[in-house]
Design an enzyme around this catalytic site. Sequence first.
Site, PDB file in Angstrom:
ATOM      1  N   THR A  54      -4.953  10.518  -8.687  1.00 25.52           N
ATOM      2  CA  THR A  54      -4.170  10.545  -8.272  1.00 25.52           C
ATOM      3  C   THR A  54      -3.186  11.821  -9.198  1.00 25.52           C
ATOM      4  O   THR A  54      -2.301  12.583  -8.446  1.00 25.52           O
ATOM      5  CB  THR A  54      -2.787   9.164  -7.939  1.00 25.52           C
ATOM      6  OG1 THR A  54      -3.481   8.677  -6.973  1.00 25.52           O
ATOM      7  CG2 THR A  54      -1.830   9.403  -7.907  1.00 25.52           C
ATOM      8  N   GLN A  89      -3.913  10.916  -1.383  1.00 24.87           N
ATOM      9  CA  GLN A  89      -3.250  10.913  -1.968  1.00 24.87           C
ATOM     10  C   GLN A  89      -3.002  12.413  -3.119  1.00 24.87           C
ATOM     11  O   GLN A  89      -3.615  12.852  -3.663  1.00 24.87           O
ATOM     12  CB  GLN A  89      -2.087   9.855  -3.474  1.00 24.87           C
ATOM     13  CG  GLN A  89      -2.758   8.393  -2.581  1.00 24.87           C
ATOM     14  CD  GLN A  89      -4.305   8.001  -3.147  1.00 24.87           C
ATOM     15  OE1 GLN A  89      -4.895   8.215  -2.440  1.00 24.87           O
ATOM     16  NE2 GLN A  89      -3.923   6.680  -3.243  1.00 24.87           N
ATOM     17  N   ASP A 112       2.836  10.433  -1.356  1.00 24.18           N
ATOM     18  CA  ASP A 112       2.740   9.913  -2.599  1.00 24.18           C
ATOM     19  C   ASP A 112       3.617  11.703  -3.212  1.00 24.18           C
ATOM     20  O   ASP A 112       2.275  12.624  -4.423  1.00 24.18           O
ATOM     21  CB  ASP A 112       1.412   9.665  -3.588  1.00 24.18           C
ATOM     22  CG  ASP A 112       0.734   8.541  -3.951  1.00 24.18           C
ATOM     23  OD1 ASP A 112       1.434   7.899  -3.123  1.00 24.18           O
ATOM     24  OD2 ASP A 112      -0.201   8.160  -3.920  1.00 24.18           O
ATOM     25  N   ASP A 134       4.575   6.195   0.555  1.00 25.60           N
ATOM     26  CA  ASP A 134       4.938   5.967  -0.934  1.00 25.60           C
ATOM     27  C   ASP A 134       5.170   7.039  -1.457  1.00 25.60           C
ATOM     28  O   ASP A 134       5.352   7.075  -2.688  1.00 25.60           O
ATOM     29  CB  ASP A 134       3.709   5.623  -1.193  1.00 25.60           C
ATOM     30  CG  ASP A 134       2.834   3.755  -0.761  1.00 25.60           C
ATOM     31  OD1 ASP A 134       3.869   2.663  -0.514  1.00 25.60           O
ATOM     32  OD2 ASP A 134       2.463   3.685  -1.242  1.00 25.60           O
ATOM     33  N   ARG A 191       7.259  -0.194  -0.412  1.00 24.05           N
ATOM     34  CA  ARG A 191       6.174  -1.719  -0.919  1.00 24.05           C
ATOM     35  C   ARG A 191       6.057  -1.814  -2.512  1.00 24.05           C
ATOM     36  O   ARG A 191       5.953  -0.756  -3.502  1.00 24.05           O
ATOM     37  CB  ARG A 191       4.437  -1.188  -0.289  1.00 24.05           C
ATOM     38  CG  ARG A 191       4.457  -0.819   0.781  1.00 24.05           C
ATOM     39  CD  ARG A 191       3.139  -1.325   1.006  1.00 24.05           C
ATOM     40  NE  ARG A 191       2.330   0.464   0.815  1.00 24.05           N
ATOM     41  CZ  ARG A 191       0.940   0.726   0.882  1.00 24.05           C
ATOM     42  NH1 ARG A 191       0.772   0.292   1.724  1.00 24.05           N
ATOM     43  NH2 ARG A 191       0.658   1.923   0.104  1.00 24.05           N
ATOM     44  N   TRP A 193       5.106  -2.468  -6.215  1.00 22.41           N
ATOM     45  CA  TRP A 193       4.185  -1.844  -6.569  1.00 22.41           C
ATOM     46  C   TRP A 193       3.637  -2.314  -7.887  1.00 22.41           C
ATOM     47  O   TRP A 193       4.604  -2.177  -8.706  1.00 22.41           O
ATOM     48  CB  TRP A 193       4.185  -0.297  -7.338  1.00 22.41           C
ATOM     49  CG  TRP A 193       2.651   0.594  -6.836  1.00 22.41           C
ATOM     50  CD1 TRP A 193       1.809  -0.118  -6.971  1.00 22.41           C
ATOM     51  CD2 TRP A 193       2.507   1.563  -7.813  1.00 22.41           C
ATOM     52  NE1 TRP A 193       0.409   1.070  -7.565  1.00 22.41           N
ATOM     53  CE2 TRP A 193       0.870   1.757  -8.017  1.00 22.41           C
ATOM     54  CE3 TRP A 193       2.966   2.845  -8.936  1.00 22.41           C
ATOM     55  CZ2 TRP A 193      -0.209   2.575  -8.819  1.00 22.41           C
ATOM     56  CZ3 TRP A 193       2.722   3.368  -9.156  1.00 22.41           C
ATOM     57  CH2 TRP A 193       1.458   3.953  -9.228  1.00 22.41           C
TER      58      TRP A 193
END
Length: 252
Positions: A54, A89, A112, A134, A191, A193
Site C-alpha cells: 500500500t 489499493q 485508499d 476506505d 470502518r 482500522w
Amino acid sequence: MLKNKIVENAIIDLNNEEIYGKTIIDKPNITLKNGTLVYDLYHAKEVDGKKVGTTGSASVLITKEALNFKAYNVTFKNSFEDLNTKSRQAVAIKCMADNAYFKDCKFLSYQDTLYLDEAKNIVIEDSIIKGDIDFIFGSAEVTFNNCLIETTKSNSLYFMAPNTKKEYNSGFKFNNCTFINNNEEFCYLGRPWYPSGANFLMYPQIEINDSKFIGNIKLELVKMEKSTRDDYKLIINNSTINGKLINIKIVK
C-alpha cells in the site's frame, strides 16, 4: 526535473503541468503550487520481484522529515483503474508530515486514495477527495474544512478507515464538508482500522460538524473482519443526510 527542485524552503510552481512518476518530498518547509502529480502503481504490482504494498503504491510520499509541507491547487492522482484486480489499493498521496497544509487540492483514485499517517495537525481545506474503499485512511490527526468527499463507481463503498493513535486528542475531523455517494449501492461512513503490524495503540476517531450527506449513505462504522476490535469514537453534530437533521454520538 522536479526531484532536483525538492530542497529545504523551496517554493515550486508546477506551471499547470502534469508530472508522471513517483514523487518523494523529504525536506522541510516546501510549498507546491498549480499542477498535477500522477503515477499508476498499486498494492499487488511487483517491482524487482516484490509487491510494492500500500505505501509503495503512493504516487506522492510526504515523509516525516517534510515538516510544514504546503500544497495549493495541486492534484494528487493515482491513475490505476482496474477495479477487478485483487489487492488494488492505489494511493494518490501518503502524508506523514506534521503541520502539512493543503488548499484547493484534488485527491483522486479508487481504493485508499488519501493516506494520512502518524502526523499531527494536518489541515485540508476547500479540496476534493474521490475514491471508493476506505479512501481516507490512516492514524493521523487531520482537520478537513469545506471539502467535497465523493464516491467513484464501485460495488463496495466506504468513505474512511481511521486507525487513530490512542495518544491523540482527535483523529479525522470534518467541518462544513459535503459527502456524496453517486452509486445505487450504499456507501458506509467507514470502518475502524486495526492493522496488525502497527507499533502503537489505536483508538479510531471521527468527528463531523455542520456537514451534508447526499445519496445512499449509511452513517455506520462496520468491522473490516468479524474478529477485529470494536472500540471507536464517532460524533456527528448538526449535520444533514438528504436534508434530514442528524446528531450522533457513539463512544465505545
